[in-house]
Design a protein around this motif. Structure first.
Motif, PDB file in Angstrom:
ATOM      1  N   ARG A   1       5.981   1.361   9.064  1.00 46.62           N
ATOM      2  CA  ARG A   1       6.156   2.440  10.049  1.00 46.62           C
ATOM      3  C   ARG A   1       5.292   3.635   9.696  1.00 46.62           C
ATOM      4  O   ARG A   1       4.665   4.256  10.538  1.00 46.62           O
ATOM      5  N   GLU A   2       5.277   3.930   8.387  1.00 46.44           N
ATOM      6  CA  GLU A   2       4.530   5.106   7.956  1.00 46.44           C
ATOM      7  C   GLU A   2       3.025   4.927   8.161  1.00 46.44           C
ATOM      8  O   GLU A   2       2.338   5.863   8.581  1.00 46.44           O
ATOM      9  N   LEU A   3       2.541   3.707   7.905  1.00 45.90           N
ATOM     10  CA  LEU A   3       1.103   3.455   8.113  1.00 45.90           C
ATOM     11  C   LEU A   3       0.739   3.625   9.581  1.00 45.90           C
ATOM     12  O   LEU A   3      -0.325   4.172   9.920  1.00 45.90           O
ATOM     13  N   LEU A   4       1.649   3.157  10.431  1.00 45.34           N
ATOM     14  CA  LEU A   4       1.421   3.305  11.868  1.00 45.34           C
ATOM     15  C   LEU A   4       1.374   4.802  12.239  1.00 45.34           C
ATOM     16  O   LEU A   4       0.506   5.244  12.997  1.00 45.34           O
ATOM     17  N   GLU A   5       2.289   5.554  11.662  1.00 47.23           N
ATOM     18  CA  GLU A   5       2.314   7.008  11.861  1.00 47.23           C
ATOM     19  C   GLU A   5       0.988   7.644  11.432  1.00 47.23           C
ATOM     20  O   GLU A   5       0.395   8.451  12.150  1.00 47.23           O
TER      21      GLU A   5
ATOM     22  N   GLU B   1      14.533 -11.309   3.783  1.00 48.99           N
ATOM     23  CA  GLU B   1      14.503 -11.058   5.230  1.00 48.99           C
ATOM     24  C   GLU B   1      13.078 -10.941   5.748  1.00 48.99           C
ATOM     25  O   GLU B   1      12.254 -10.246   5.131  1.00 48.99           O
ATOM     26  N   ALA B   2      12.793 -11.576   6.893  1.00 49.54           N
ATOM     27  CA  ALA B   2      11.476 -11.385   7.514  1.00 49.54           C
ATOM     28  C   ALA B   2      11.371  -9.931   7.986  1.00 49.54           C
ATOM     29  O   ALA B   2      12.352  -9.356   8.463  1.00 49.54           O
ATOM     30  N   LEU B   3      10.201  -9.345   7.829  1.00 53.64           N
ATOM     31  CA  LEU B   3       9.998  -7.951   8.243  1.00 53.64           C
ATOM     32  C   LEU B   3       9.204  -7.919   9.544  1.00 53.64           C
ATOM     33  O   LEU B   3       8.401  -8.814   9.804  1.00 53.64           O
ATOM     34  N   PRO B   4       9.404  -6.876  10.356  1.00 50.01           N
ATOM     35  CA  PRO B   4       8.632  -6.807  11.604  1.00 50.01           C
ATOM     36  C   PRO B   4       7.145  -6.626  11.301  1.00 50.01           C
ATOM     37  O   PRO B   4       6.781  -5.925  10.350  1.00 50.01           O
ATOM     38  N   THR B   5       6.318  -7.271  12.101  1.00 49.45           N
ATOM     39  CA  THR B   5       4.879  -7.036  11.949  1.00 49.45           C
ATOM     40  C   THR B   5       4.583  -5.599  12.414  1.00 49.45           C
ATOM     41  O   THR B   5       5.391  -5.007  13.147  1.00 49.45           O
ATOM     42  N   ILE B   6       3.446  -5.080  12.012  1.00 46.67           N
ATOM     43  CA  ILE B   6       3.085  -3.720  12.459  1.00 46.67           C
ATOM     44  C   ILE B   6       2.847  -3.759  13.970  1.00 46.67           C
ATOM     45  O   ILE B   6       3.182  -2.818  14.686  1.00 46.67           O
TER      46      ILE B   6
ATOM     47  N   MET C   1       0.844  -1.199   0.000  1.00 49.94           N
ATOM     48  CA  MET C   1       0.000   0.000   0.000  1.00 49.94           C
ATOM     49  C   MET C   1       0.882   1.251   0.000  1.00 49.94           C
ATOM     50  O   MET C   1       1.868   1.317   0.726  1.00 49.94           O
ATOM     51  N   MET C   2       0.510   2.236  -0.824  1.00 49.71           N
ATOM     52  CA  MET C   2       1.330   3.448  -0.916  1.00 49.71           C
ATOM     53  C   MET C   2       0.874   4.438   0.159  1.00 49.71           C
ATOM     54  O   MET C   2      -0.245   4.959   0.084  1.00 49.71           O
ATOM     55  N   PRO C   3       1.727   4.721   1.133  1.00 49.96           N
ATOM     56  CA  PRO C   3       1.305   5.580   2.240  1.00 49.96           C
ATOM     57  C   PRO C   3       0.874   6.976   1.796  1.00 49.96           C
ATOM     58  O   PRO C   3      -0.061   7.545   2.361  1.00 49.96           O
ATOM     59  N   SER C   4       1.535   7.507   0.750  1.00 52.79           N
ATOM     60  CA  SER C   4       1.154   8.858   0.315  1.00 52.79           C
ATOM     61  C   SER C   4      -0.291   8.846  -0.184  1.00 52.79           C
ATOM     62  O   SER C   4      -1.068   9.779   0.075  1.00 52.79           O
ATOM     63  N   VAL C   5      -0.653   7.786  -0.884  1.00 50.96           N
ATOM     64  CA  VAL C   5      -2.025   7.672  -1.402  1.00 50.96           C
ATOM     65  C   VAL C   5      -2.997   7.489  -0.224  1.00 50.96           C
ATOM     66  O   VAL C   5      -4.083   8.080  -0.189  1.00 50.96           O
ATOM     67  N   ALA C   6      -2.576   6.674   0.759  1.00 50.89           N
ATOM     68  CA  ALA C   6      -3.429   6.441   1.932  1.00 50.89           C
ATOM     69  C   ALA C   6      -3.686   7.770   2.655  1.00 50.89           C
ATOM     70  O   ALA C   6      -4.822   8.085   3.024  1.00 50.89           O
ATOM     71  N   ARG C   7      -2.627   8.545   2.806  1.00 54.71           N
ATOM     72  CA  ARG C   7      -2.753   9.826   3.518  1.00 54.71           C
ATOM     73  C   ARG C   7      -3.695  10.772   2.771  1.00 54.71           C
ATOM     74  O   ARG C   7      -4.575  11.398   3.370  1.00 54.71           O
ATOM     75  N   GLU C   8      -3.516  10.840   1.453  1.00 58.40           N
ATOM     76  CA  GLU C   8      -4.383  11.698   0.622  1.00 58.40           C
ATOM     77  C   GLU C   8      -5.849  11.269   0.769  1.00 58.40           C
ATOM     78  O   GLU C   8      -6.737  12.103   0.916  1.00 58.40           O
TER      79      GLU C   8
ATOM     80  N   THR D   1       4.447  -7.813  -0.591  1.00 58.32           N
ATOM     81  CA  THR D   1       4.753  -7.576   0.827  1.00 58.32           C
ATOM     82  C   THR D   1       4.954  -6.086   1.089  1.00 58.32           C
ATOM     83  O   THR D   1       5.639  -5.401   0.320  1.00 58.32           O
ATOM     84  N   LEU D   2       4.350  -5.617   2.162  1.00 54.79           N
ATOM     85  CA  LEU D   2       4.438  -4.193   2.532  1.00 54.79           C
ATOM     86  C   LEU D   2       5.854  -3.908   3.067  1.00 54.79           C
ATOM     87  O   LEU D   2       6.304  -4.553   4.024  1.00 54.79           O
ATOM     88  N   ALA D   3       6.526  -2.959   2.436  1.00 54.31           N
ATOM     89  CA  ALA D   3       7.910  -2.643   2.818  1.00 54.31           C
ATOM     90  C   ALA D   3       7.972  -2.147   4.265  1.00 54.31           C
ATOM     91  O   ALA D   3       7.019  -1.536   4.759  1.00 54.31           O
ATOM     92  N   ALA D   4       9.130  -2.401   4.925  1.00 52.97           N
ATOM     93  CA  ALA D   4       9.267  -2.073   6.350  1.00 52.97           C
ATOM     94  C   ALA D   4       8.990  -0.589   6.614  1.00 52.97           C
ATOM     95  O   ALA D   4       8.249  -0.245   7.542  1.00 52.97           O
ATOM     96  N   GLU D   5       9.566   0.295   5.781  1.00 49.98           N
ATOM     97  CA  GLU D   5       9.372   1.727   6.059  1.00 49.98           C
ATOM     98  C   GLU D   5       7.915   2.133   5.860  1.00 49.98           C
ATOM     99  O   GLU D   5       7.406   3.036   6.512  1.00 49.98           O
ATOM    100  N   ARG D   6       7.216   1.424   4.988  1.00 52.67           N
ATOM    101  CA  ARG D   6       5.787   1.725   4.798  1.00 52.67           C
ATOM    102  C   ARG D   6       4.957   1.268   6.009  1.00 52.67           C
ATOM    103  O   ARG D   6       3.932   1.857   6.314  1.00 52.67           O
TER     104      ARG D   6
END
Ligand SMILES: Cc1ncc(COP(=O)(O)O)c(C=O)c1O
Length: 435
Positions: free
Chosen positions: A198-202, A225-230, A156-163, A191-196
């Motif tokens: 964090r951004e979704l949580l933000e 690499e396994a990514l952290p869950t939200i 999911m693209m966080p910029s689009v989510a925010r808009e 798979t949702l990238a790790a920085e995304r």
């Protein structure tokens, strides 16, 4: 039975039923049993790999305490299985607390309960586009608006989510939660990238929303690499769950037949979910919970998950290789690092729903893309499952599918040529004029 009879009680049905439709995937299950069909349509893990012996062994354990197995249980679930869940979540890097775990009848019930607890008619949910059709189905009963945020190869693209959230706020639409399948998403495999994450949580913090993290596939990673869950990221700012409602399931790491999943969330939300579940089914099956408990206590479940991922990886490779070999260059597809699905995008003029009968007549089934959107997008897309089909059948299935797609493309070419030559043709032919 004539269709009119099915609608005889139309005047009695609740309004909510009007927004509900059967999932294309469920309807397609009928085709799975047709002899000779290569079904790339299912979402099935391969339970054939489990084995009768192992199943017999765990059943014996349950039979030893038949009185409890046959009894009603607590709505939130039996204590033992919650300990198992704490271990399973730990294996994916999330520190869960036993008291924050609540047992459901599959993650699917978790989705329904989340809808029941949070959604009033006209509220909105923000989710990936495309998203899991079963979630759309579960939410539809509560009549929300569904806002899809565009997804690319990193989720999911966080910029689009925010808009989208900004726009909803301007329009006075109350978005209640963000729904995401962060790992090897159903249907795209993305798979949702790790920085995304964090951004979704933000974003959720900024807009004071809840995040529904639906994670059936996280442990089915073949590479990378396994990514952290939200949920784990949220723990960086405190040990307790807050706005992340995590949905887990035994369906993909053990067996969907036990119909067991769980919600991990903060106590206030769990209390509401508990009330919702009491109205739905009182409690999940003790028999199933004890079966799962016996298995996770006595068997090497991590080794079984590893075995599953080895098998699925081979099948994923077979699918990616045959897509590369057979598909026309106009077709694109995702490259999942785990899970069960690949998502293919065809030229925009091909309607995958309309094409399905042709594919089925040639003995291949897939799930057309439009069921994964609320509101008509995804018509030229399809979900392809690789977990349930042997590699040689995947290869044959993709080869046939490529032929069916090519047929459509040629038909389109012929039509275009027809239109072009018609445009250059005189309106009456010389022969007609001569008459
Ligand atoms: C993303 C997602 N969530 C939830 C479910 C439901 O799983 P369960 O079998 O635990 O009800 C599925 C099933 O395929 C799924 O793909």
């Amino acid at each position: 039975m004539p269709l009119v009879d099915l609608d005889r009680f139309d005047f009695l049905y609740a309004n909510r039923v009007k927004g509900m439709k059967t999932a294309a995937t469920r309807d397609l299950m009928a085709t799975l049993s047709r002899p000779g069909i290569i079904s790339l349509a299912g979402g099935f893990p391969d339970t054939r790999t489990f084995g009768e012996e192992a199943f017999h062994e765990i059943s014996k354990n349950v039979a030893a305490d038949s009185a409890q197995a046959l009894q009603y249980g607590p709505t939130a679930g039996l204590e033992g299985i919650k300990d198992v869940i704490v271990d399973v979540m730990e294996a994916e890097g999330t520190r869960a607390r036993q008291e924050d775990v609540f047992i459901t009848t599959g993650a699917q019930q978790g989705l329904d309960l989340v809808g029941k607890v949070f959604l009033d008619e006209g509220d909105a949910v923000l989710c990936e586009g495309p998203t899991y059709a079963g979630a759309l189905n579960a939410f539809a009963a509560y009549r929300p608006r569904v806002i899809h945020a565009q997804t690319d190869r990193a989720g999911m693209m966080p910029s689009v989510a925010r808009e989208a959230l900004k726009k909803a706020r301007r329009q006075g639409v109350h978005v209640k939660f963000i729904y995401t399948v962060p790992n090897f998403q159903n249907p795209t495999g993305v798979t949702l990238a790790a920085e995304r994450r964090r951004e979704l949580l933000e974003i959720a913090r900024e807009y004071d929303l809840v995040i529904i993290e639906d994670n059936p596939y996280g442990m089915l990673r073949f590479e990378g690499e396994a990514l952290p869950t939200i949920a784990a990221l949220e723990q960086e700012s405190g040990p307790e769950a807050d706005r992340v409602v995590y949905l887990g399931t035994f369906s993909k790491i053990f067996a969907p037949g036990v119909r067991l999943g769980w919600v991990h969330a903060q106590p206030g939300i769990l209390h509401k979910i508990n009330i919702g579940k009491q109205g739905a089914d009182l409690c999940s099956s003790n028999l199933s919970q004890m079966l799962v408990y016996a298995y996770f206590q006595n068997a090497d479940w991590r080794a079984y998950v590893k075995r599953l991922t080895t098998i699925y990886k081979e099948r994923r490779d077979a699918m990616l290789d045959s897509l590369a070999e057979f598909m026309p260059k106009e077709v694109n597809w995702t490259h999942p690092q785990g899970g069960l699905f690949v998502w293919a995008t065809l030229p925009t003029y091909i309607d995958a729903t309309a094409m399905l009968p042709r594919a089925v007549s040639k003995n291949v089934a897939y799930v057309p893309g439009e069921g994964f959107y609320a509101g008509g997008a995804g018509k030229n897309c399809m979900r392809l499952n690789f977990s349930f089909v042997e590699p040689q059948n995947i290869r044959r299935g993709i080869e046939i599918l490529a032929e069916v797609i090519r047929e459509r493309m040629e038909l389109r070419g012929d039509l275009e040529r027809g239109v072009r030559s018609a445009a250059h043709m005189p309106t009456t032919s010389p022969m007609q004029r001569g008459r």
